[in-house]
Design an enzyme around this catalytic site. Sequence first.
Site, PDB file in Angstrom:
ATOM      1  N   ASP A  52       0.845  -1.199   0.000  1.00 20.99           N
ATOM      2  CA  ASP A  52       0.000   0.000   0.000  1.00 20.99           C
ATOM      3  C   ASP A  52       0.883   1.253   0.000  1.00 20.99           C
ATOM      4  O   ASP A  52       1.711   1.423   0.885  1.00 20.99           O
ATOM      5  CB  ASP A  52      -0.927  -0.006   1.225  1.00 20.99           C
ATOM      6  CG  ASP A  52      -2.104   0.932   1.045  1.00 20.99           C
ATOM      7  OD1 ASP A  52      -1.888   2.105   0.674  1.00 20.99           O
ATOM      8  OD2 ASP A  52      -3.245   0.501   1.276  1.00 20.99           O
ATOM      9  N   SER A  93      -7.083   3.881  -1.630  1.00 22.11           N
ATOM     10  CA  SER A  93      -6.880   2.425  -1.606  1.00 22.11           C
ATOM     11  C   SER A  93      -8.159   1.668  -1.946  1.00 22.11           C
ATOM     12  O   SER A  93      -8.093   0.575  -2.507  1.00 22.11           O
ATOM     13  CB  SER A  93      -6.401   1.976  -0.225  1.00 22.11           C
ATOM     14  OG  SER A  93      -5.182   2.576   0.075  1.00 22.11           O
ATOM     15  N   GLU A 266      -1.042  -8.037   1.877  1.00 19.94           N
ATOM     16  CA  GLU A 266      -0.798  -6.594   1.807  1.00 19.94           C
ATOM     17  C   GLU A 266       0.216  -6.135   2.852  1.00 19.94           C
ATOM     18  O   GLU A 266       0.055  -6.414   4.047  1.00 19.94           O
ATOM     19  CB  GLU A 266      -2.093  -5.796   2.009  1.00 19.94           C
ATOM     20  CG  GLU A 266      -1.850  -4.301   1.797  1.00 19.94           C
ATOM     21  CD  GLU A 266      -2.989  -3.398   2.255  1.00 19.94           C
ATOM     22  OE1 GLU A 266      -3.188  -2.354   1.618  1.00 19.94           O
ATOM     23  OE2 GLU A 266      -3.664  -3.719   3.247  1.00 19.94           O
ATOM     24  N   ASP A 271       2.105   2.837   3.269  1.00 22.19           N
ATOM     25  CA  ASP A 271       1.227   3.998   3.047  1.00 22.19           C
ATOM     26  C   ASP A 271       1.208   4.941   4.255  1.00 22.19           C
ATOM     27  O   ASP A 271       1.195   6.159   4.096  1.00 22.19           O
ATOM     28  CB  ASP A 271      -0.182   3.468   2.765  1.00 22.19           C
ATOM     29  CG  ASP A 271      -1.227   4.552   2.620  1.00 22.19           C
ATOM     30  OD1 ASP A 271      -1.100   5.362   1.688  1.00 22.19           O
ATOM     31  OD2 ASP A 271      -2.162   4.584   3.436  1.00 22.19           O
ATOM     32  N   ASP A 313      -1.199   0.000  -4.756  1.00 22.91           N
ATOM     33  CA  ASP A 313      -2.460   0.643  -5.138  1.00 22.91           C
ATOM     34  C   ASP A 313      -2.222   2.057  -5.655  1.00 22.91           C
ATOM     35  O   ASP A 313      -2.936   2.561  -6.500  1.00 22.91           O
ATOM     36  CB  ASP A 313      -3.454   0.632  -3.974  1.00 22.91           C
ATOM     37  CG  ASP A 313      -2.818   1.003  -2.645  1.00 22.91           C
ATOM     38  OD1 ASP A 313      -1.606   1.343  -2.616  1.00 22.91           O
ATOM     39  OD2 ASP A 313      -3.523   0.962  -1.627  1.00 22.91           O
TER      40      ASP A 313
HETATM   41 ZN   LIG Z   1      -3.191   6.190   1.915  1.00 28.75          ZN
END
Ligand SMILES: [Zn+2]
Length: 378
Positions: A52, A93, A266, A271, A313
């Site tokens: 992510d 996402s 994931e 992220d 993503d």
């Molecule tokens: Zn984010």
Amino acid sequence: MYKRFFFLLLLLSPIFILAQKKTATSAAYTPTQPTLPKPLKQAKNVILLIGDGMGLTQISGALYSNGNKLNLERFPVAGLQKSYAANDLITDSAASATSFACGVKTNNGAIGMDRDSMPVPSILEEAEAKGLATGMVVTSTITHATPAAFIAHVKSRKSEEEIAEAFLKTEIDFFVGGGEKFFNQRTIDQRNLSDELTKKGYLVADFSKGNLTDLNPDPKQNFAYFSAAENPLPVSSGRTYLAPASKMAADFLKVHSDKGFFLMIEGSQIDWGGHGNNSDYIVSETIDFDKAIGLILDFAKADGETLVVVTADHETGGYALNPGSEFGKMTAGFTTAGHSAQLIPVFAYGPGSELFYGTYENTDIYWRMRKALGFENK
Ligand SMILES: [Zn+2]
């Protein structure tokens, strides 16, 4: 009188043009099912790994902080994908995971639904219906946007208690992640979804009863493990399960069904490092994710029937490695505390991996995985 009317029209015309342009833009980029060649060899299993917020710079920062070596370098095939959402060039996402999971561009925030809020079946659900085993391993809550898009169909990613209910509606065979409270300390009703999973035949375990790695789940029985009540810790605070849980999931699912399996893994917190403009957080989470990638590649190499796809993503932070950076010491810059619109790398290994060369839409990840598995066209 007419003059005045024309003057008014002239004043308003930029608004009309803008409105028209907006409609044209959103209608123009609606990717459909691509025509793909047959894979050289069909894959029995697919493992999709999503970092992510892991753009090229996140990978570069991890690479140069990790002795100039990453497992990602072991992939023979690389491509690029376009991450934009249906309603925004900058995706979140939820929209991008829905693209991988369901093959449609949707609006930011939407989970497993198209832009008209119509539910779309996910590849995990399609695999389950065909008798394949399915699983997910994440380092966020298991109800977070990315895993949610593979199992739930709701208008908002924020409805995590509603998303938790989807785990009772699907026959997912193995999952590991945080967010236990959305199952057993619910605010929207009195249900205890952990108990309901147990009644359904799952072995349900959690962090309070011991480490995941001390457990040895029986592949004949469905398995759920909650790694935290809310979000799991960052790897720098002692979280250690991503790589071993990923390997455990692949070993488990391979035995669980002789028809093959679909597994989504994931690295959720790359992220969060980007949102925090925290380079060390990004690097440590990306290296942790890469360890899981290494174990999965070892599995796929030994297995010979598994397609492994790694992508992200979107990119988070507008992260840059600025002058002053050295091996082992990044001088980082950021352009935003949100996401950016960068093209996103895709890596592939195993049967069907040749489908992942080139530059394509994020929705094409879905169509390429389906093609590799030999699922019929829609
Ligand atoms: Zn984010």
